[in-house]
Design an enzyme around this catalytic site. Structure first.
Site, PDB file in Angstrom:
ATOM      1  N   ASP A   1      -0.293   4.087  10.567  1.00  0.00           N
ATOM      2  CA  ASP A   1      -1.132   3.008  10.032  1.00  0.00           C
ATOM      3  C   ASP A   1      -1.893   2.336  11.163  1.00  0.00           C
ATOM      4  O   ASP A   1      -2.097   1.134  11.158  1.00  0.00           O
ATOM      5  CB  ASP A   1      -0.240   2.001   9.290  1.00  0.00           C
ATOM      6  CG  ASP A   1      -1.036   1.051   8.401  1.00  0.00           C
ATOM      7  OD1 ASP A   1      -2.056   1.484   7.855  1.00  0.00           O
ATOM      8  OD2 ASP A   1      -0.635  -0.116   8.265  1.00  0.00           O
TER       9      ASP A   1
ATOM     10  N   LYS B   1      -3.626   6.402   7.818  1.00  0.00           N
ATOM     11  CA  LYS B   1      -4.809   5.602   7.501  1.00  0.00           C
ATOM     12  C   LYS B   1      -5.986   6.075   8.342  1.00  0.00           C
ATOM     13  O   LYS B   1      -5.869   6.241   9.558  1.00  0.00           O
ATOM     14  CB  LYS B   1      -4.534   4.126   7.781  1.00  0.00           C
ATOM     15  CG  LYS B   1      -5.735   3.220   7.540  1.00  0.00           C
ATOM     16  CD  LYS B   1      -5.364   1.759   7.628  1.00  0.00           C
ATOM     17  CE  LYS B   1      -5.082   1.314   9.045  1.00  0.00           C
ATOM     18  NZ  LYS B   1      -4.716  -0.112   9.112  1.00  0.00           N
TER      19      LYS B   1
ATOM     20  N   LYS C   1       0.833  -1.211   0.000  1.00  0.00           N
ATOM     21  CA  LYS C   1       0.000   0.000   0.000  1.00  0.00           C
ATOM     22  C   LYS C   1       0.862   1.252   0.000  1.00  0.00           C
ATOM     23  O   LYS C   1       0.558   2.229  -0.690  1.00  0.00           O
ATOM     24  CB  LYS C   1      -0.912   0.002   1.221  1.00  0.00           C
ATOM     25  CG  LYS C   1      -2.039  -0.975   1.133  1.00  0.00           C
ATOM     26  CD  LYS C   1      -2.896  -0.851   2.368  1.00  0.00           C
ATOM     27  CE  LYS C   1      -3.720  -2.107   2.528  1.00  0.00           C
ATOM     28  NZ  LYS C   1      -4.415  -2.127   3.805  1.00  0.00           N
TER      29      LYS C   1
END
EC number: 2.1.1.57
Length: 788
Positions: free
Chosen positions: A298, A338, A179
Site C-alpha cells: 500500500d 495499490k 479498503k
C-alpha cells in the site's frame, strides 16, 4: 496524490456551516424584533417583502482573497446531475487469464533487450497508447482545476459528495483497513480464505495463514486480516521506520500479537534496497519455507504540487513492491498492490511481467477508494513457481539497481522495461489495460466534476450515504458500529465470559494431578493405553514453574492461577493474545552446554479452554492440542533480534504407547554445575530438562477406542451399554459424550514425577511400590498392548 490519496486515513472533521440560523440568535433578540413588528416567515419590508433569513457572513477559507474568480469549469460544475454517476454494489471484477507463454519463456538476457532508456519525462502529455486521449486530457484538466481550491474546501466537498464517505474507517484505525475488507469481499475472500482453482483450500488444517504487509504503516491492511483471521494468521510487516511506522498499539479491532515487524538487514525498512528485500525473504522463509500465502502493498508518498505525474514519480516504488512480492510468495500465492495511473510504457510493462508470473490478474477500483482519485489496485492470483519466475525476478533486480544509481540517471531514465510492440501483440492484455484505464478514467472525471460542483454549490447534498454505508458494511462482513478501544474487564467478569457454563462451579480449577507412584496406580487408572497421551513437563523448581492455568486479560496482562486459588500477575513478559485461558507451564530452556550454557524462560502451553476469544473447550483433545500449537506458532517470534518477550510454544505431544521412542530421542546434557541430566531437544537448538510426564485421556470414562479388523477402521466402544461408533460416523449429539472436554481431561490428568535420577535410566529398577521406574512403565505399556 490526486486530491489527497489514501494516505488520507486520518483527516480532521470539517466544520459545519450553520444552517438553522434562528438558533444563532438569543431569545431576547427575537423578542425585541417581534415587538418591532417582525413575524416569522415574513420579510422586514413595509409590505412584508424582502429576505426571510439573514445574509450569511463570508466563509473565509485560508488565505483566499476577495475577488477570486474560479475557473469556468468549476463554475459550470455548480450544477450537478446525479444521473451522471453510476453506483455498482458490488463492483465487477474482470479477471485476465494467462493461458499463453509462461514467465520462464524470458531469460535475463532476453529481457535486457527490452530495456529502453532516454530523457527523463516529467509529464504525462502524449501518454495515450494505453487509453483514450480524450479521457487523459479531461483527467489532467479536471485535476488542475483543484489548484484553485484549498484543502478545506476540497475536504468538505468530498465528504458531502462521496456516497461511500460515511463508511470512513469503520472499526479500524484507518480507511486502508476498510479498503482491504472491500477488496477481499470483491475477490470472493481470496486473501483471507485462499482456494486453488478447483476450490480446495490452500491452507492446511494445522497450518497458519501467512501474509506480508509491505510499505503499509500504520498497518490498516493487517488490522483487517487479523480481525478476520485472528491468531490463525501470522503476518510480517515491512515499512519505513519513523513517523509512518506501524502503530500496533492502535489496533483496536484485532490483536497485533500475531504480527511480526521486520525492517530488513539495514534496519530502515527501505524497500528500494535489494539487501532489505532479500533479508525479508530470508526472515519469512525461516518461519515458513514455502513463502507467504499472500502479500499486500500500500505504498505511497506525498506528491504535493506534482499530482499529475504521480505515476512517473512512483515507478521505482511500484517495481520494488512487485519484485519483493515475487520473492516472498509461495506457489499459488496472491498479491494486491495499490497503484495510480497506468498510462506510461514503464508501468504497463511492469503489469505485463506480473501477468506472466501469475495465472490471473485484475485491476480493480473498490468503492471504498474515493472515485475522484486515480488510485486502483492490481490483484494477482496463483503465482507460478520460483523456478518459472526466476528470470523476471533477476531482471527487475537489475532495473531496480539502475533506478537506484542516481549517477546513471541524472538526466536519463528507464522509460520502458518491455518492448511496447511485442506487448501489443498480446491483444487480450492490451485490450484489458486500455479498457481498464478508460473505465476508471471516466469514473474519475465524474468524481472530480462532482467535487467541483459540491465545492461551488454548498446546497448540494448526497442523499444515499446512509443507505450505501449499511449495504456495503453488510456485504463486506463488517459491523455497523464505531471504533472503540478494547475494554479491560475485571478478572472475575472476564472469567465468567470465557468459562461460560463452567463459571458457576470452579472448584475443578484447583484440582491437582493424580500422581503415579507405582505400577498398581497405573493399573487402577489406565484402561486402554491407546487412548492416552503425554507431554514432558519441567522440574517445577519453584511454585512459579508449576503447571498452572493462565489467563490473559489484556495486552501485557498475563495472570497465573496459584496454589492459593488466586490469580497473580506473571512477572516474565510473554506476548499472549487477550481473552485466552489455557493450561501451561513456565520452564527454563537452555542453549549451549557446560559453563557457556544460557537459560531463558519460556511458556509451554499444554491444553486450552479459550484462545484469543476462540472457544475450544469441547473440541476433541488432539484437536485442542493442535490449535494450541497453531496459537503458539502464531504468537512466537523466535528469530527477532530484539527479543523482549519469552518464548511461547506448545508442549510436544506423544502417544503413551510411544514412550520408548520418546526416551530414545532424549540425550544427556551437561549443565552449568557439570551435572548431567536427560534433556529434550527443541526445534531451535534449545533443550529443556523434564522433571516428569503428564498424561491425558482423550475419551470419557465410558468409552474406549478399538480397531475393527473386519473394516480396518477405528471405532469407539461404550463399556456400559455396549454401543459402538465408527470414527467417521459419530452422531453430533454423541461427540461430547465420547470425547473428553478440557475440564474432563484436566480433572483426570496423571503425573509421573521424576524424583530420583535412577527412575529414567533404561534398566534401573527397585522393589519399591511408591516409586515408578521407566522399565516398569515400559513393561506395563507392552503388557497392555499385548492384551489388546
Amino acid at each position: 496524490m490526486d486530491e489527497p490519496s489514501d494516505d488520507e486515513n486520518s483527516e480532521p472533521t470539517p466544520k459545519k456551516i450553520k444552517r438553522e440560523w434562528v438558533k444563532s440568535y438569543s431569545n431576547k433578540a427575537m423578542e425585541m424584533m417581534k415587538k418591532m413588528g417582525y413575524e416569522n416567515d415574513k420579510g422586514l419590508g413595509k409590505s412584508n417583502q424582502g429576505r426571510l433569513e439573514p445574509i450569511i457572513a463570508v466563509q473565509q477559507d485560508g488565505r483566499r482573497g476577495f475577488g477570486l474568480k474560479l475557473d469556468t469549469v468549476q463554475s459550470s460544475a455548480g450544477q450537478w446531475d446525479p444521473a451522471c454517476e453510476e453506483l455498482e454494489i458490488p463492483e465487477p471484477v474482470l479477471w485476465l487469464h494467462n493461458p499463453g507463454s509462461r514467465a520462464d519463456a524470458y531469460s535475463l538476457d532476453q529481457l535486457m533487450g527490452h530495456l529502453v532508456t532516454g530523457e527523463k519525462k516529467l509529464t504525462l502529455d502524449g501518454e495515450t497508447r494505453y487509453c483514450d486521449p480524450a479521457i487523459l486530457h479531461h483527467i489532467l484538466n479536471a485535476k488542475t482545476v483543484f489548484d484553485d481550491l484549498n484543502d478545506n474546501e476540497k475536504r468538505r466537498a468530498r465528504s458531502r459528495c462521496n456516497p461511500f464517505e460515511t463508511i470512513r474507517s469503520s472499526i479500524f484505525l484507518n480507511r486502508a483497513a476498510v479498503k482491504m475488507a472491500n477488496i477481499d469481499s470483491m475477490c470472493n475472500f481470496m486473501f483471507t480464505n485462499p482456494r486453488d482453482p478447483a476450490g480446495q483450500t490452500l491452507v492446511a488444517p494445522d497450518e497458519l495463514l501467512y501474509f506480508t504487509d509491505m510499505c503499509a504503516g500504520p498497518g490498516g491492511f493487517s488490522e483487517y486480516v487479523l480481525y478476520r483471521k485472528s491468531w490463525e494468521a501470522k503476518g510480517f510487516g515491512f515499512t519505513l521506520r519513523g513517523a509512518n511506522d506501524f502503530k500496533l498499539e492502535k489496533f483496536f479491532a484485532a490483536s497485533p500479537e500475531s504480527f511480526d515487524t521486520f525492517y530488513g538487514v539495514k534496519e530502515d525498512g527501505n524497500i528500494f534496497d535489494e539487501s532489505n528485500q532479500d533479508s525479508l525473504n530470508e526472515y519469512i522463509r525461516m518461519h515458513t519455507p514455502q513463502g507467504v500465502h499472500f502479500a499486500m502493498a500500500d505504498g505511497g508518498f506525498s506528491v504535493e504540487g506534482q499530482k499529475n505525474i504521480q505515476e512517473i514519480l512512483s515507478k521505482q516504488l511500484y517495481l520494488c513492491q512487485f519484485l519483493t512480492a515475487l520473492k516472498i510468495l509461495r506457489p499459488n500465492g496472491s498479491f494486491v498492490c495499490k497503484v495510480f495511473d497506468l498510462f506510461t510504457p514503464f508501468s504497463v510493462g511492469l503489469v505485463y511481467l506480473m501477468y506472466k508470473c501469475f495465472q490471473q490478474i485484475a485491476i480493480i477500483k473498490p468503492n471504498s477508494s474515493r472515485p475522484a482519485n486515480s488510485e486502483r489496485y492490481l490483484v494477482c492470483k496463483y503465482k507460478r513457481s520460483d523456478a518459472e519466475t526466476a528470470g523476471i525476478v533477476a531482471y527487475l533486480n537489475t532495473v531496480n539497481l539502475m533506478l537506484s544509481d542516481e549517477s546513471q540517471l541524472d538526466e536519463n531514465d528507464v522509460l520502458e522495461i518491455f518492448n511496447a510492440n511485442e506487448l501489443a501483440e498480446d491483444e487480450d492484455f492490451l485490450r484489458y489495460i486500455i479498457d481498464s484505464n478508460n473505465a476508471i478514467g471516466k469514473k474519475q472525471i465524474v468524481g472530480l466534476r462532482k467535487i467541483a460542483a459540491f465545492a461551488q454549490n454548498l446546497e448540494l447534498k448526497e442523499t444515499k450515504q446512509s443507505e450505501v454505508r449499511q449495504e456495503c458494511l453488510k456485504r463486506w462482513g463488517l459491523p455497523d458500529k464505531l471504533r472503540q478501544a478494547p475494554e479491560n474487564k475485571p478478572t472475575d467478569r472476564l472469567l465468567d465470559e470465557l468459562l461460560a457454563d463452567w463459571a458457576n462451579e470452579r472448584s475443578w480449577l484447583s484440582l491437582p494431578a493424580t500422581e503415579m507412584k507405582g505400577v498398581a496406580s497405573l493399573n487402577a487408572t489406565i484402561k486402554n493405553v491407546a487412548d492416552w497421551y503425554f507431554v514432558p513437563v519441567g522440574r517445577e523448581e519453584t511454585n512459579i514453574n508449576a503447571c498452572s492455568l493462565f489467563l490473559c486479560k489484556s495486552r501485557g496482562n498475563l495472570l497465573r492461577y496459584t496454589e492459593h486459588k488466586k490469580w497473580e500477575l506473571v512477572e516474565t513478559a510473554f506476548e499472549v493474545q487477550p481473552r485466552s485461558i489455557f493450561f501451561g507451564q513456565i520452564v527454563y530452556e537452555f542453549y549451549g552446554e557446560g559453563r557457556t550454557i544460557q537459560r531463558m524462560a519460556a511458556l509451554h502451553i499444554i491444553d486450552g479452554i479459550c484462545l484469543g476469544g476462540v472457544d475450544i473447550r469441547r473440541r476433541p483433545y488432539r484437536e485442542r492440542v493442535s490449535m494450541c500449537d497453531k496459537f503458539a506458532r502464531s504468537l512466537n517470534k523466535p528469530y527477532r533480534k530484539d527479543r523482549t518477550f519469552g518464548a511461547l510454544r506448545s508442549k510436544p505431544l506423544f502417544r503413551l504407547q510411544d514412550m520408548g521412542s520418546f526416551f530414545a530421542n532424549m540425550r544427556h546434557y551437561v549443565l552449568k554445575d557439570n551435572s548431567q541430566r536427560l534433556g529434550f531437544a527443541l526445534d531451535d537448538n534449545k533443550f529443556f530438562v523434564p522433571g516428569g510426564i503428564m498424561m491425558f485421556c482423550e475419551l470419557t470414562n465410558n468409552y474406549v477406542s478399538a480397531h475393527s479388523r473386519s473394516r480396518g477402521q477405528l471405532y469407539y466402544f461404550n463399556v456400559r451399554n455396549k454401543e459402538s461408533y465408527y470414527k467417521d460416523q459419530i452422531p453430533r449429539n454423541k461427540a461430547d459424550e465420547i470425547f473428553a472436554s478440557f475440564r474432563f481431561s484436566f480433572s483426570c490428568r496423571l503425573l509421573w514425577k521424576w524424583t530420583d535420577l535412577r527412575q529414567v535410566e533404561e534398566l534401573a529398577t527397585e522393589d519399591n511400590p511408591k516409586i515408578l521406574f521407566r522399565s516398569d512403565f515400559v513393561k506395563f505399556i507392552a503388557d497392555k498392548l499385548g492384551h489388546s
